[in-house]
Every structure is written in C-alpha cells, then in structure tokens.
Scaffold this active site. Structure first.
Site, PDB file in Angstrom:
ATOM      1  N   THR A 154       6.738  21.054  67.547  1.00  0.00           N
ATOM      2  CA  THR A 154       7.230  22.321  68.037  1.00  0.00           C
ATOM      3  C   THR A 154       8.607  22.082  68.636  1.00  0.00           C
ATOM      4  OG1 THR A 154       6.610  24.162  69.430  1.00  0.00           O
ATOM      5  CG2 THR A 154       6.202  21.993  70.326  1.00  0.00           C
ATOM      6  N   LYS A 192       2.982  27.340  74.652  1.00  0.00           N
ATOM      7  CA  LYS A 192       3.038  25.896  74.867  1.00  0.00           C
ATOM      8  C   LYS A 192       3.702  25.512  76.177  1.00  0.00           C
ATOM      9  CE  LYS A 192       3.534  25.757  69.938  1.00  0.00           C
ATOM     10  NZ  LYS A 192       4.481  25.571  68.857  1.00  0.00           N
ATOM     11  N   GLY A 204       5.374  21.765  79.506  1.00  0.00           N
ATOM     12  CA  GLY A 204       5.301  22.136  78.100  1.00  0.00           C
ATOM     13  C   GLY A 204       4.804  20.960  77.287  1.00  0.00           C
ATOM     14  N   SER A 260       9.570  18.492  67.269  1.00  0.00           N
ATOM     15  CA  SER A 260      10.351  18.291  66.047  1.00  0.00           C
ATOM     16  C   SER A 260      11.711  18.971  66.111  1.00  0.00           C
ATOM     17  CB  SER A 260       9.567  18.786  64.831  1.00  0.00           C
ATOM     18  OG  SER A 260       9.219  20.144  64.999  1.00  0.00           O
TER      19      SER A 260
END
Length: 178
Positions: free
Chosen positions: A8, A40, A52, A131
């Site tokens: 994410t 998240k 997070g 990512s």
C-alpha cells in the site's frame, strides 16, 4: 503457495506543528484488487499516536494490538513502546511470522518498526512505507522544500502522486491529524 498480497502507501510527517498520517485504501491479492476503501491508519493511545501499516492486514492488526498494549504499559512513551514491540516481534515464535511494517507518529517522534528488529527514525521526520512509499516520500520531501502547503495538504498530494505511479495504490485516502 498463497497469492502474493501487495502493499500500500502510508505516509506521515510532523510539519509546522501539525502531525498527519495518511494511506490509500487498496487491498490487492495477486493481480486482483479485492477492496478499494480499506482503513490502514489509526489513532492509538487516546488519540495521541497515529499508526499505519503496510503488508498483511491480519498481521498488522495483531501488531497494532501489541503496540497499543505497549503504549499503555509505558504510558504513551512511543520510543519505548516501539523498542519493546520490535524485541517481541523479533523473538516471539508466532509474531516472527507476521508480514507487515508499522509507521508511528506522536508529534515528537516518527518511527518505522519492522519484524527484523529495526526501528528507523527518518532524518527529516517524514516516513513512508509500502509499495508506493518511496514515491510519496519523494513528493513530500519536495513539497516541504518548495511549497507553502500545510502538513495535511502535503500528505494528500504525496498520496496522490503515489496513486498515479504505483499500481498497488489507489486514490481512496484515509488521512488522520493529531
């Protein structure tokens, strides 16, 4: 072999007295987007800490729980809670298998916590994981240097930049401010 769960984008910073963390909402399994509006980023310890995650959601929830226990035990001391979580994460047979990263902020400290025992405090106080993290991090660093935006706007624009580049990041953002 189970399908690869992609990460994410989570980014956070304290800037001009404002502490903000945000993430996208996409959950990807293999080549399929399974969810568009996942949350998240969370507030912990009576709303004084932002956290997070990137990685496997179930693993991250287990880590959130352990981290919040440590925050309670150490009365909100973010650094101590992070050290204790990293030690337990690295040495516990069950926790060692968890595949996630945590990013935490409290207005004074910015830390990334990993299962290998790493606790990383970014030099500039801007942290990013997942990512799309490096894309958002680069955008945030430039916005801090070359704009008059506030912290929330920097997080939002940085997530937007990552969403335009990273296929595992969407533009359904969750943004929390201390």
């Amino acid at each position: 072999m189970s399908p690869l769960i992609r990460s994410t984008t989570v980014i956070g910073l304290t800037y001009k007295g404002m502490t903000v963390m945000g993430s996208d909402g996409q959950v990807t399994v293999g080549q399929t987007v399974m969810k568009h509006k996942s949350k998240k980023v969370r507030r912990l310890y009576n709303g004084t800490v932002l956290a997070g995650f990137a990685g496997a959601a179930a693993d991250a929830f287990a880590l959130f729980s352990k981290f919040e226990e440590n925050l309670e035990k150490y009365r909100g001391n973010l650094e101590r809670a992070a050290v204790e979580l990293a030690k337990e994460w690295r040495t516990d047979k069950y926790l060692r298998q968890l595949q996630a990263l945590l990013a935490v902020l409290d207005g004074k400290n910015s830390l990334v916590i990993s299962g290998t025992g790493d606790i990383i405090e970014p030099d500039d106080g801007i942290l990013a994981i997942g990512s799309g993290g490096s894309f958002a991090l680069a955008a945030a660093r430039m916005l801090v240097k070359h704009s008059d935006l506030n912290a929330r706007e920097i997080v939002e624009h940085s997530l937007g930049a990552a969403a335009e580049i990273c296929v595992y990041t969407n533009s359904n953002f969750t943004i929390e401010t201390l």
